[in-house]
Design an enzyme around this catalytic site. Structure first.
Site, mmCIF file in Angstrom:
data_model
loop_
_atom_site.group_PDB
_atom_site.id
_atom_site.type_symbol
_atom_site.label_atom_id
_atom_site.label_comp_id
_atom_site.label_asym_id
_atom_site.label_seq_id
_atom_site.Cartn_x
_atom_site.Cartn_y
_atom_site.Cartn_z
ATOM 1 N N TYR A 109 0.859 -1.188 0.000
ATOM 2 C CA TYR A 109 0.000 0.000 0.000
ATOM 3 C C TYR A 109 0.889 1.230 0.000
ATOM 4 C CZ TYR A 109 -3.110 3.727 1.421
ATOM 5 O OH TYR A 109 -3.804 4.910 1.445
ATOM 6 N N GLU A 197 -3.991 7.370 -3.692
ATOM 7 C CA GLU A 197 -3.413 6.131 -3.192
ATOM 8 C C GLU A 197 -3.302 5.055 -4.257
ATOM 9 O OE1 GLU A 197 -5.888 4.658 0.082
ATOM 10 O OE2 GLU A 197 -7.231 3.720 -1.331
#
Ligand code: ADP
Ligand code: MG
Length: 386
Positions: A109, A197
């Protein structure tokens, strides 16, 4: 404002983030051509909606032959998903992405957001990315690295070194990882993002680091200078009530409580919601009519609030600073006459010409409860809900 995965990916690609090829289809007749031009026999088909959690909701699937990919894309056009990110009404996919299937060795991530507590931007990263990232953040906070950075400077070299160590990237991977982190922070700042993101960023079995998903949402206050991104506004992905508010120039954020709130200014909205909570109630929304509330805006505001069946009473809390309380009173009277709300309305006015404004409301024959101050208003509206 939210954007779609493919739009975020196109932006990230311009900044040098490795993104696999993809095609977007909007109707069935485009599917075969899209698959042929991608030239793969194994592909992932993904619904394009303004919500995450698509994988878990069945909106990301792999097809292992061209006919299977085609069937998947067909079934996903017009598909609706409902999850905690979409709200109970769900959200419909009018666009579908077809992209080569990647063999994943590991998922990471990496994202940028505004850290409100520290009043700066932050890069957040985890070597345990993928669809369970919320769970990782909740149960294994030590697996999450947060690197605050200055908007004008970006990440410092020592932070980039910390990042690649934390992610376990060495040599060539460390270089690529640093490049991606720099690209991500630059894109985030340039786009006036409030979230950008990549989840997952993956290590492929061929040892390459690439981004398989992307999400960008930008600060609405920056839309005036983000002309290209502003064009990505997709009304099909926005709730009906939010769409109406957007068109009327109102800020409307639906919440889950029972007190509809009509206020002017975000600070006053926050204070109003705090006060409602403090006295044991819960706000049903946040509706900001802005500094220049007209009779039309107030009327449209009432209609939007009343469209929510959970609303059991309305609190109008308006400060006449730039505006005159007489104008606000006029708006409240006209709007209540037109909309004829069936729920009680509590009005608290303060500011310029407040006495005249209150008198106008009292003299009119509209059934509103007037309040003296914010605390009194919150108590009265909670009483009215009961
Ligand atoms: P969401 O975050 O909305 O669930 P993602 O795009 O992250 O959607 O997809 C969910 C999961 O599907 C990813 O974590 C990844 O494991 C897998 N996935 C997504 N795209 C691909 C792809 N091109 N090839 C292989 N697996 C993929
Ligand atoms: Mg994802």
């Amino acid at each position: 404002m939210n954007t779609h995965e493919y739009q975020a990916k196109e932006i990230l690609r311009k900044y040098g983030v490795p993104i696999p090829d993809f095609r977007i289809v909007r109707n069935e007749s485009e599917i075969a051509e899209a698959i042929a031009s991608l030239g793969v026999d194994e592909a992932v088909v993904k619904i394009q909606v303004h919500a995450g959690g698509r994988g878990k909701a069945g909106g990301v699937k792999i097809g292992s032959s061209r006919s299977q990919i085609e069937a998947l894309a067909k079934s996903m056009l017009g598909m609706k998903i409902v999850n905690n990110q979409t709200g109970p009404d769900g959200i419909i996919a009018n666009e579908v992405m077809i992209t080569p299937a990647i063999s994943i060795a590991k998922e990471y991530y990496i994202g940028c957001t505004i850290d409100r507590k520290n009043a700066c931007a932050s890069l957040i990263a985890s070597p345990e990315g993928g669809v369970e990232i919320e769970e990782v953040a909740a149960k294994h906070p030590e697996q999450i690295l947060t690197l605050p950075f200055d908007l004008h400077v970006g990440l410092r070299n020592f932070q980039l070194v910390r990042l690649v160590k934390f992610m376990g990237w060495e040599k060539e991977h460390a270089k690529v990882g640093m490049k991606i982190a720099k690209a991500l922070t630059k894109a985030f700042v340039d786009c006036d993002g409030d979230l950008l993101e990549i989840n997952p960023l993956v290590m492929t079995k061929e040892n390459e680091i690439i981004a398989l998903d992307a999400k960008l949402s930008i600060d609405d206050n920056a839309l005036y200078r983000q002309k290209e991104i502003a064009q990505f506004y997709d009304p099909t992905q926005v709730k009906e009530s939010e769409l109406r508010a957007h068109e009327a120039g109102l800020v409307y954020i639906p919440l889950v409580g029972t007190v509809g709130c009509m206020v002017n200014g975000a600070g006053l909205a926050m204070a109003t919601m705090d006060m409602i909570n403090h006295h044991g109630g819960s706000p049903a929304n946040f509706l900001d009519v802005g500094g220049s509330a007209t009779v039309e805006k107030v009327t449209e505001g009432f209609k939007i609030i009343l469209d929510d069946p959970n609303v059991k009473a309305i609190l109008v809390n308006i400060f006449g600073g730039i505006m005159d309380c007489k104008t606000i009173a006029e708006g409240v009277i006209a709007a209540t006459k037109e909309v004829k709300p069936e729920v009680p309305i509590v009005v608290r006015l303060e500011g310029t010409n407040v006495a005249e404004g209150k008198k106008m409301i009292q003299k009119s024959d509209v059934a509103v409860i007037t309040a003296e101050d914010l605390s009194d208003a919150a108590k009265k509206v909670i009483e009215a809900v009961k």
